[in-house]
Structures are given as C-alpha cells and as structure tokens.
Design a protein around this motif. Structure first.
Motif, PDB file in Angstrom:
ATOM      1  N   MET A   1      40.247  45.788  39.009  1.00  0.00           N
ATOM      2  CA  MET A   1      40.799  47.140  39.158  1.00  0.00           C
ATOM      3  C   MET A   1      42.174  47.278  38.532  1.00  0.00           C
ATOM      4  O   MET A   1      42.782  48.337  38.577  1.00  0.00           O
ATOM      5  N   GLY A   2      42.704  46.159  37.986  1.00  0.00           N
ATOM      6  CA  GLY A   2      44.014  46.195  37.388  1.00  0.00           C
ATOM      7  C   GLY A   2      45.129  46.249  38.397  1.00  0.00           C
ATOM      8  O   GLY A   2      46.211  46.804  38.144  1.00  0.00           O
ATOM      9  N   ILE A   3      44.894  45.637  39.569  1.00  0.00           N
ATOM     10  CA  ILE A   3      45.891  45.625  40.659  1.00  0.00           C
ATOM     11  C   ILE A   3      46.388  44.204  40.831  1.00  0.00           C
ATOM     12  O   ILE A   3      45.594  43.277  40.952  1.00  0.00           O
ATOM     13  N   ALA A   4      47.683  44.024  40.899  1.00  0.00           N
ATOM     14  CA  ALA A   4      48.243  42.684  41.143  1.00  0.00           C
ATOM     15  C   ALA A   4      48.185  42.390  42.626  1.00  0.00           C
ATOM     16  O   ALA A   4      48.268  43.286  43.464  1.00  0.00           O
ATOM     17  N   GLY A   5      48.074  41.102  42.953  1.00  0.00           N
ATOM     18  CA  GLY A   5      48.088  40.697  44.355  1.00  0.00           C
ATOM     19  C   GLY A   5      46.994  39.705  44.622  1.00  0.00           C
ATOM     20  O   GLY A   5      46.343  39.200  43.721  1.00  0.00           O
ATOM     21  N   GLY A   6      46.753  39.450  45.895  1.00  0.00           N
ATOM     22  CA  GLY A   6      45.710  38.515  46.289  1.00  0.00           C
ATOM     23  C   GLY A   6      46.240  37.127  46.486  1.00  0.00           C
ATOM     24  O   GLY A   6      46.321  36.356  45.542  1.00  0.00           O
ATOM     25  N   GLY A   7      46.618  36.849  47.763  1.00  0.00           N
ATOM     26  CA  GLY A   7      47.179  35.541  48.025  1.00  0.00           C
ATOM     27  C   GLY A   7      46.150  34.548  48.484  1.00  0.00           C
ATOM     28  O   GLY A   7      45.012  34.884  48.706  1.00  0.00           O
TER      29      GLY A   7
END
Length: 215
Positions: free
Chosen positions: A209-215
């Motif tokens: 989706m072109g979203i940064a994140g996800g740890g």
C-alpha cells in the motif's frame, strides 16, 4: 366511587415498577442461561471433534436441562450457528479495541492483521472455532459470519483510508483476503503463525500500500 375507564386501564406506577423489575430479572436470568449453554457448546465441541457434539453432553456441561435448552434453541444446528455468530461478534469487538489503541494508520493496519492472526495463535480458541465450523455447512458458516465479517472489513477499510490509500477498496480487499487466507490455512492445518510470519505479513501488506511501518 368508580374510576374513569381510561384511568382504570392505566397501570399504577407501582405496578409498572414491579412488573419491570420482574421482567428485568427474568431477562437477566435468561441471558446468563444462554451464555452458559453457548460456553458449554464450545467446550464440548472441542472435546468431541471431529464428531459432532451431542445436545445431551452440552446440556450436562452447562448444568441445565433439555427443557431450558429447547426454550432458546430449536435444535443443535441453530445452537452452532448462534455460537459462531457470537464468536464473530467477539472477534469484531477484539479487533475494534486493538485498532482503537493504535496511534496512527500504519499501526492500525498492523493491529488489525495481528489481531486476526491471533485467532489461531490462541490454541484453545482455534480448536473451538474449528470444531464449530466443521459441524456446519459452508452456507451456514457464510451466513453466520457475514454480518460480523462485514464489520471486521470496515475496521480495516477505515485504517486504509486514513493511511492515504489511493485505492481504498482494492487495498482493503487485498489485505483482508491475504490475512484471512493465512488464518484459514493455519486453522485447517491446526498450526499457528510464527512471530516472524506475522511480522512479514504486516510488512508485506504495508509495503504493497506504500505505507511505512510494521515492526
């Protein structure tokens, strides 16, 4: 002295209070009895799987009677559908709580994905869900879960929209389908996703989706 007809037909306030109190207690007792039966259904279904749970065993587990059982349910199929519907509603409430605690859209999407996968990470819940679903036909499962899963999808859609997706419905559908495909695979195999698999799925969805994140 006689009262006017309309006054005679109107219940005394004290009567209304007494009736409301009695009905409220009766409703509360009925609700607890139904909850006991549904909880017993999950336990018995998990123990008896892959065989179908027997009404007699559920009644005994709930500490109630056949008369009480058939007061609320026409039979075992209706009971199993009710158990599945309640489970779906609880999943929605659980996900809504997790998503609401997240501070930004990327974290909300992550909370949603991890929350869905948690349904098979909890071995007891997964075993009970498999037992209920295996004793219902595909159509009954789809009908019972339709309303609750619609709400589950709406939670994800709101997070995807807030993240600035240019294709909200497409992105929502892709993440929803991918996450539930992983859920079904583990549910069928009787396994649970590893922490690494959960993290990879979160990062994959966010990157798509072109979203940064996800740890």
């Amino acid at each position: 002295m006689s009262l006017p007809a309309e006054a005679a037909e109107s219940p005394d306030p004290a009567v209304r209070v007494a009736v409301d109190r009695a009905l409220s207690k009766r409703r509360g007792d009925a609700q607890r009895e139904v909850e006991d039966i549904l909880d017993a259904t999950l336990r018995v279904a998990a123990r008896s799987a892959p065989s179908a749970p027997r009404v007699a065993d559920i009644v005994a587990e709930a500490g109630t009677s056949n008369q009480a059982f058939y007061r609320y349910f026409s039979g075992k199929d209706e009971l199993l559908r009710a158990a599945l519907e309640r489970g779906t509603d609880r999943v929605y409430s659980y996900l809504a709580h997790r998503v609401a605690k997240a501070s930004d859209p990327a974290e909300q999407v992550e909370a949603w994905v991890r929350g869905v996968l948690a349904q098979v990470i909890d071995h007891t819940a997964a075993r009970q869900s498999r037992a209920i679903i295996s004793n219902l036909g595909e159509q009954a499962v789809a009908e019972a879960g339709a309303g609750g899963l619609g709400g589950v999808r709406d939670l994800l859609r709101a997070a995807v929209r807030a993240a600035g997706s240019r294709h909200v419905d497409l992105d929502t559908g892709a993440v929803f389908d991918l996450t539930f495909a992983a859920l079904r695979r583990h549910a069928q195999d009787g396994t649970a996703p590893t922490p690494a698999e959960c993290t990879h799925l979160v990062r994959f969805c966010l990157a798509a989706m072109g979203i940064a994140g996800g740890g």
